[in-house]
Design an enzyme around this catalytic site. Structure first.
Site, PDB file in Angstrom:
ATOM      1  N   ASP A 282       0.840  -1.200   0.000  1.00 40.47           N
ATOM      2  CA  ASP A 282       0.000   0.000   0.000  1.00 40.47           C
ATOM      3  C   ASP A 282       0.882   1.260   0.000  1.00 40.47           C
ATOM      4  OD1 ASP A 282       0.890  -0.139   2.606  1.00 40.47           O
ATOM      5  OD2 ASP A 282      -1.101  -0.049   3.529  1.00 40.47           O
ATOM      6  N   SER A 283       2.207   1.054   0.067  1.00 45.87           N
ATOM      7  CA  SER A 283       3.155   2.156  -0.155  1.00 45.87           C
ATOM      8  C   SER A 283       2.949   2.780  -1.533  1.00 45.87           C
ATOM      9  CB  SER A 283       4.596   1.647  -0.012  1.00 45.87           C
ATOM     10  OG  SER A 283       4.784   0.466  -0.775  1.00 45.87           O
TER      11      SER A 283
ATOM     12  N   ASP B 276      -1.053  -6.315  -0.660  1.00 42.64           N
ATOM     13  CA  ASP B 276      -1.153  -5.689   0.659  1.00 42.64           C
ATOM     14  C   ASP B 276      -2.578  -5.171   0.874  1.00 42.64           C
ATOM     15  OD1 ASP B 276      -0.114  -4.780   3.025  1.00 42.64           O
ATOM     16  OD2 ASP B 276       0.998  -3.097   2.156  1.00 42.64           O
TER      17      ASP B 276
ATOM     18  N   LYS C  57      -1.284  -9.618   2.505  1.00 39.46           N
ATOM     19  CA  LYS C  57      -0.555  -9.210   3.716  1.00 39.46           C
ATOM     20  C   LYS C  57      -1.484  -8.345   4.558  1.00 39.46           C
ATOM     21  CE  LYS C  57       2.835  -5.946   3.785  1.00 39.46           C
ATOM     22  NZ  LYS C  57       2.289  -4.949   4.725  1.00 39.46           N
TER      23      LYS C  57
ATOM     24  N   GLU D  28      -1.606  -6.152   8.419  1.00 34.59           N
ATOM     25  CA  GLU D  28      -0.845  -5.644   9.561  1.00 34.59           C
ATOM     26  C   GLU D  28      -1.558  -6.011  10.862  1.00 34.59           C
ATOM     27  OE1 GLU D  28      -0.146  -1.420   9.129  1.00 34.59           O
ATOM     28  OE2 GLU D  28       0.823  -1.658   7.178  1.00 34.59           O
TER      29      GLU D  28
ATOM     30  N   GLU E 254       8.821  -4.642  10.544  1.00 33.58           N
ATOM     31  CA  GLU E 254       9.175  -3.312  10.045  1.00 33.58           C
ATOM     32  C   GLU E 254       9.603  -2.389  11.193  1.00 33.58           C
ATOM     33  OE1 GLU E 254       6.453  -1.420   7.304  1.00 33.58           O
ATOM     34  OE2 GLU E 254       7.542   0.490   7.421  1.00 33.58           O
TER      35      GLU E 254
HETATM   36  O1  KIV Z   1       3.469  -1.165   1.721  1.00 34.07           O
HETATM   37  C1  KIV Z   1       4.616  -1.633   1.713  1.00 34.07           C
HETATM   38  O2  KIV Z   1       5.389  -1.378   0.801  1.00 34.07           O
HETATM   39  C2  KIV Z   1       4.987  -2.507   2.824  1.00 34.07           C
HETATM   40  C3  KIV Z   1       6.378  -2.933   3.044  1.00 34.07           C
HETATM   41  C4  KIV Z   1       6.576  -4.111   3.874  1.00 34.07           C
HETATM   42  C5  KIV Z   1       7.492  -2.526   2.288  1.00 34.07           C
HETATM   43  O3  KIV Z   1       4.143  -2.882   3.557  1.00 34.07           O
END
Ligand code: KIV
Length: 271
Positions: free
Chosen positions: A51-52, A90, A120, A122, A187
């Protein structure tokens, strides 16, 4: 040449094996077809559509505004560029927080529409029941603890985690492992804490700003290749200076067009 560099397609089964065999896992983010092809050809084992993308592709201040539609759009493009690398999507903020039912619906949609092989999410031990539900529904899950950018408002900003001790992180990692995650992003975690977490679990840890004791490493595409310089975190190592090269190339192009050097006969259709 490592043993795994000869494998045609990386699947979820390879990562635990790589940890057992002490082979470091290489991961980077990507957000489009061309970048994905570059990473795949280079031999990166895991590609994350993070999500970056909100920050480096869209210029948002942080990852909070990113939507599921945006992540699916970029993941579909990345998928088309990969032959060998394992692809993770993500899940953005708000797509797995309201209820387990909604989270499952969103993760199923993400996997079906994007072609990703895992999601992924969090969160620590509190996310274990959700992880179990997703895994039982046939969805591979990568965990993410330590600095969690989707929680920056409650964490009070982008702060290095783990200075207060290791126990909480080990408990989180073990609960997520027990629930079925196949790997865990650590992270912004103090290096010795990340090393202890890595030793405490059988699934591989993937570090970003978490030192060399992790089983693998991940960085953001634009950081690694020097495309983004709004801010450069301490943990980022640049392997290219692409922005400088591209600005220079764009200036050369401007100069050539202004002075009619381009297009020349070589780049024109002649009778
Ligand atoms: O959003 C992202 O890029 C991440 C990382 C682990 C690099 O969650």
């Amino acid at each position: 040449m490592s043993k795994h560099s000869e494998i045609k397609k990386i699947t979820v089964n390879h990562f635990a094996k790589m940890k057992q065999e002490n082979e470091k896992i290489t991961c980077l983010t990507a957000y489009d077809y061309t970048s994905a092809m570059i990473l795949d050809e280079a031999g990166i084992e895991l590609v994350l559509v993070g999500d970056s993308l909100g920050v480096v592709m869209n210029g948002y201040e942080n990852t909070i505004p990113v939507t599921l539609d945006e992540v699916i759009y970029h993941t579909k493009a990345v998928k088309r560029g990969l032959k060998r690398s394992f692809l993770v999507l993500d899940m953005p903020f708000g797509t797995y927080h309201e209820s387990e039912e909604k989270a499952l619906t969103n993760c199923i949609r993400a996997i079906k529409e994007s072609g990703a092989e895992a999601v992924k999410i969090e969160g620590g031990a509190e996310k274990a029941p959700l992880v179990k539900k997703l895994v039982n529904s046939g969805i591979n899950v990568m965990g993410h603890i330590g600095l969690m950018p989707q929680s920056i408002h409650t964490m009070g900003g982008f702060k290095v985690q783990g200075r207060d001790g290791v126990e909480k992180y080990i408990e989180d990692a073990k609960a997520l492992e027990e629930a079925g995650i196949f790997s865990l992003v650590l992270e912004g975690l103090v290096a010795d804490v990340a090393t202890s977490v890595t030793k405490a679990v059988d699934i591989p840890t993937i570090g970003i700003g978490a030192g060399k004791g992790c089983d693998g490493q991940i960085l953001v595409f634009h950081d690694v290749f020097g495309l983004f310089d709004d801010f450069i975190p301490k943990f980022v190592k640049r392997y290219a200076d692409a922005k400088t090269e591209l600005v220079k190339a764009a200036q050369d192009y401007i100069g050539d067009v202004k002075s009619s050097v381009f297009p020349d006969d070589k780049h024109s259709y002649l009778r």
